[in-house]
Design an enzyme around this catalytic site. Structure first.
Site, PDB file in Angstrom:
ATOM      1  N   ASP A  34      26.976  47.293  34.143  1.00  0.00           N
ATOM      2  CA  ASP A  34      27.839  48.074  35.031  1.00  0.00           C
ATOM      3  C   ASP A  34      28.880  47.217  35.755  1.00  0.00           C
ATOM      4  O   ASP A  34      29.634  47.708  36.585  1.00  0.00           O
ATOM      5  CB  ASP A  34      26.991  48.841  36.054  1.00  0.00           C
ATOM      6  CG  ASP A  34      26.183  47.907  36.940  1.00  0.00           C
ATOM      7  OD1 ASP A  34      26.288  46.676  36.766  1.00  0.00           O
ATOM      8  OD2 ASP A  34      25.461  48.412  37.820  1.00  0.00           O
ATOM      9  N   GLU A  36      28.247  44.534  37.724  1.00  0.00           N
ATOM     10  CA  GLU A  36      27.717  43.787  38.876  1.00  0.00           C
ATOM     11  C   GLU A  36      27.458  42.337  38.465  1.00  0.00           C
ATOM     12  O   GLU A  36      26.971  42.071  37.373  1.00  0.00           O
ATOM     13  CB  GLU A  36      26.404  44.456  39.282  1.00  0.00           C
ATOM     14  CG  GLU A  36      25.999  44.220  40.705  1.00  0.00           C
ATOM     15  CD  GLU A  36      24.841  45.141  41.066  1.00  0.00           C
ATOM     16  OE1 GLU A  36      23.687  44.693  40.941  1.00  0.00           O
ATOM     17  OE2 GLU A  36      25.103  46.293  41.473  1.00  0.00           O
ATOM     18  N   GLN A  94      46.763  37.367  54.554  1.00  0.00           N
ATOM     19  CA  GLN A  94      46.595  38.482  55.507  1.00  0.00           C
ATOM     20  C   GLN A  94      46.106  37.908  56.831  1.00  0.00           C
ATOM     21  O   GLN A  94      44.957  38.057  57.224  1.00  0.00           O
ATOM     22  CB  GLN A  94      45.616  39.502  54.934  1.00  0.00           C
ATOM     23  CG  GLN A  94      46.147  40.125  53.652  1.00  0.00           C
ATOM     24  CD  GLN A  94      45.297  41.301  53.212  1.00  0.00           C
ATOM     25  OE1 GLN A  94      44.886  42.121  54.027  1.00  0.00           O
ATOM     26  NE2 GLN A  94      45.032  41.376  51.922  1.00  0.00           N
ATOM     27  N   LYS A 189      63.902  33.810  54.560  1.00  0.00           N
ATOM     28  CA  LYS A 189      63.841  35.121  53.918  1.00  0.00           C
ATOM     29  C   LYS A 189      63.199  36.141  54.849  1.00  0.00           C
ATOM     30  O   LYS A 189      62.490  35.765  55.788  1.00  0.00           O
ATOM     31  CB  LYS A 189      63.068  35.023  52.606  1.00  0.00           C
ATOM     32  CG  LYS A 189      61.575  34.863  52.804  1.00  0.00           C
ATOM     33  CD  LYS A 189      60.782  35.006  51.535  1.00  0.00           C
ATOM     34  CE  LYS A 189      59.306  35.014  51.864  1.00  0.00           C
ATOM     35  NZ  LYS A 189      58.439  34.312  50.959  1.00  0.00           N
ATOM     36  N   ASP A 217      56.847  26.102  46.923  1.00  0.00           N
ATOM     37  CA  ASP A 217      56.208  27.148  47.720  1.00  0.00           C
ATOM     38  C   ASP A 217      54.692  26.996  47.606  1.00  0.00           C
ATOM     39  O   ASP A 217      54.204  26.290  46.718  1.00  0.00           O
ATOM     40  CB  ASP A 217      56.639  28.540  47.250  1.00  0.00           C
ATOM     41  CG  ASP A 217      56.613  29.555  48.387  1.00  0.00           C
ATOM     42  OD1 ASP A 217      56.085  29.243  49.477  1.00  0.00           O
ATOM     43  OD2 ASP A 217      57.118  30.681  48.187  1.00  0.00           O
ATOM     44  N   SER A 221      53.536  35.031  43.699  1.00  0.00           N
ATOM     45  CA  SER A 221      52.779  36.241  43.395  1.00  0.00           C
ATOM     46  C   SER A 221      53.638  37.127  42.494  1.00  0.00           C
ATOM     47  O   SER A 221      53.584  37.021  41.271  1.00  0.00           O
ATOM     48  CB  SER A 221      52.382  36.940  44.689  1.00  0.00           C
ATOM     49  OG  SER A 221      51.675  38.118  44.389  1.00  0.00           O
ATOM     50  N   THR A 222      54.502  37.944  43.069  1.00  0.00           N
ATOM     51  CA  THR A 222      55.361  38.804  42.236  1.00  0.00           C
ATOM     52  C   THR A 222      56.560  38.047  41.679  1.00  0.00           C
ATOM     53  O   THR A 222      57.233  38.526  40.770  1.00  0.00           O
ATOM     54  CB  THR A 222      55.917  39.972  43.061  1.00  0.00           C
ATOM     55  OG1 THR A 222      56.778  39.447  44.089  1.00  0.00           O
ATOM     56  CG2 THR A 222      54.809  40.788  43.695  1.00  0.00           C
ATOM     57  N   GLY A 223      56.861  36.900  42.285  1.00  0.00           N
ATOM     58  CA  GLY A 223      58.030  36.129  41.863  1.00  0.00           C
ATOM     59  C   GLY A 223      59.287  36.476  42.650  1.00  0.00           C
ATOM     60  O   GLY A 223      60.322  35.805  42.508  1.00  0.00           O
ATOM     61  N   GLY A 224      59.207  37.500  43.504  1.00  0.00           N
ATOM     62  CA  GLY A 224      60.389  37.951  44.244  1.00  0.00           C
ATOM     63  C   GLY A 224      61.030  36.858  45.082  1.00  0.00           C
ATOM     64  O   GLY A 224      62.264  36.705  45.109  1.00  0.00           O
TER      65      GLY A 224
HETATM   66  C1  R5P Z   1      54.966  33.902  51.686  1.00  0.00           C
HETATM   67  O1  R5P Z   1      55.345  33.575  52.810  1.00  0.00           O
HETATM   68  C2  R5P Z   1      54.461  32.899  50.693  1.00  0.00           C
HETATM   69  O2  R5P Z   1      54.644  31.599  51.127  1.00  0.00           O
HETATM   70  C3  R5P Z   1      55.115  33.098  49.333  1.00  0.00           C
HETATM   71  O3  R5P Z   1      56.485  32.799  49.434  1.00  0.00           O
HETATM   72  C4  R5P Z   1      54.944  34.495  48.860  1.00  0.00           C
HETATM   73  O4  R5P Z   1      53.612  34.909  49.021  1.00  0.00           O
HETATM   74  C5  R5P Z   1      55.334  34.649  47.420  1.00  0.00           C
HETATM   75  O5  R5P Z   1      55.177  35.980  47.043  1.00  0.00           O
HETATM   76  P1  R5P Z   1      56.114  36.633  45.958  1.00  0.00           P
HETATM   77  O6  R5P Z   1      56.048  35.781  44.738  1.00  0.00           O
HETATM   78  O7  R5P Z   1      55.530  38.006  45.760  1.00  0.00           O
HETATM   79  O8  R5P Z   1      57.495  36.725  46.533  1.00  0.00           O
END
Ligand code: R5P
Length: 300
Positions: A34, A36, A94, A189, A217, A221-224
């Site tokens: 399942d 776990e 968070q 940013k 950095d 995460s998303t690369g944004g």
């Molecule tokens: C945010 O302050 C972190 O230092 C990274 O810049 C951020 O988490 C990157 O996230 P993303 O790739 O989604 O823009």
């Protein structure tokens, strides 16, 4: 000391044990039909100082639960002390309440749970905000990822200039630039916490003409963030852009997004497994950061 690799230790524990010349063991790990997790120790820990190694990359909650189960088992089996090396510490972003009605400061919950499970020393690599770990009821050891990343980047780039995507990364940029022997600056940013939309608020007067701009950095995460920062670098004359980040989460199509924004090379560390970047092994840096004295004993 006995070093134990958890299910997502990613081989880092084994490498640490080899650097330090100490005892090593894999853990026992199965999945029930399942989904776990069943985890436990595969060797005796009674009276020993134990270092558990478990990175908490996706699936974060599962990785965290496995770490808690393993730590608790280690406590119950009579270890003298329990340290945890968590190369990528999930939930560290968070770290503040930004919406009265909304989010919790989840990193505090995670730190309480780690402590409750018997962990008295927490070792982690390039957390989002080191100060946010100060609520941990024990010792916190932060491992720098910039030095080993800079060493690798240095082998491959000429005429670099280091660019941080926000003020929070300025300290890392300073150290990275020092290692490369070059200049650095940062932009500022703004991320709309509700929509996720990113904008550049403040940018320095910059002339990157002929330079390889190295964006650094803590994580992608998303690369944004990298997309915006790379655009800024090219708009200001960069010859090319490369990126070095400690944790390559690379959610969704992050790789396509950042290469689409002109990023030529990507450097990361093995805090998270990833196969589309120059990967730097962080094990040596973690081993070096561990106290030579035995970690303090847990009181529970
Ligand atoms: C945010 O302050 C972190 O230092 C990274 O810049 C951020 O988490 C990157 O996230 P993303 O790739 O989604 O823009």
């Amino acid at each position: 000391m006995l070093v134990v690799d958890g299910p997502s230790g990613n081989g880092i524990g084994k490498a640490i044990a080899s650097v330090l010349g100490c005892e090593f063991s894999e853990c026992m790990h199965n999945l029930f039909p399942d989904g776990e997790s069943e985890v436990g120790l595969a060797s005796a820990v009674k009276g020993k100082d134990v270092l558990l190694v478990q990175s908490t990359y996706p699936l974060q909650d599962k990785r965290l639960m496995e770490l808690l189960l393993l730590a608790d088992d280690t406590k119950r089996e009579g270890a003298r002390s329990i340290s945890a090396a968590v190369p990528y510490l999930a939930y560290a972003r968070q770290d503040k309440r930004y919406d009265e009605k909304g989010n919790a400061v989840s990193i505090n919950t995670i730190l309480s749970m780690l402590s409750f499970s018997g962990i008295t020393t927490l070792v982690t690599v390039a957390p989002h905000n080191a100060e946010s770990l100060s609520t941990f009821n024990g010792r916190v050891i932060i491992v720098d990822a910039m030095a080993p990343l800079a060493e690798e980047v240095k082998k491959n780039v000429s005429d670099p200039f280091v660019l941080a995507p926000d003020k929070g990364a300025l300290n890392m940029a300073t150290r990275f630039a020092k290692a490369l022997g070059c200049g650095y600056t940062n932009i500022e940013k703004h991320r709309n916490k509700l929509t996720g939309e990113l904008n550049i608020l403040n940018a320095p007067k910059a002339d990157f003409k002929g330079k390889t701009v190295v964006i650094i950095d803590d994580m992608i995460s998303t690369g944004g963030t990298i997309v915006q920062t790379s655009k800024f670098a090219y708009e200001n004359g960069a010859k090319e852009v490369v990126v070095a980040a400690a944790h390559l989460l690379m959610a969704g199509n992050a790789y396509e997004r950042i290469t689409g924004a002109g990023v030529k090379e990507l450097y990361g560390t093995n805090t998270i497994p990833y196969n589309r970047a120059h990967m730097v092994d962080i094990s040596g840096a973690i081993a070096k950061a561990l106290p030579s004295a035995s970690p303090k004993q847990h009181s529970k």
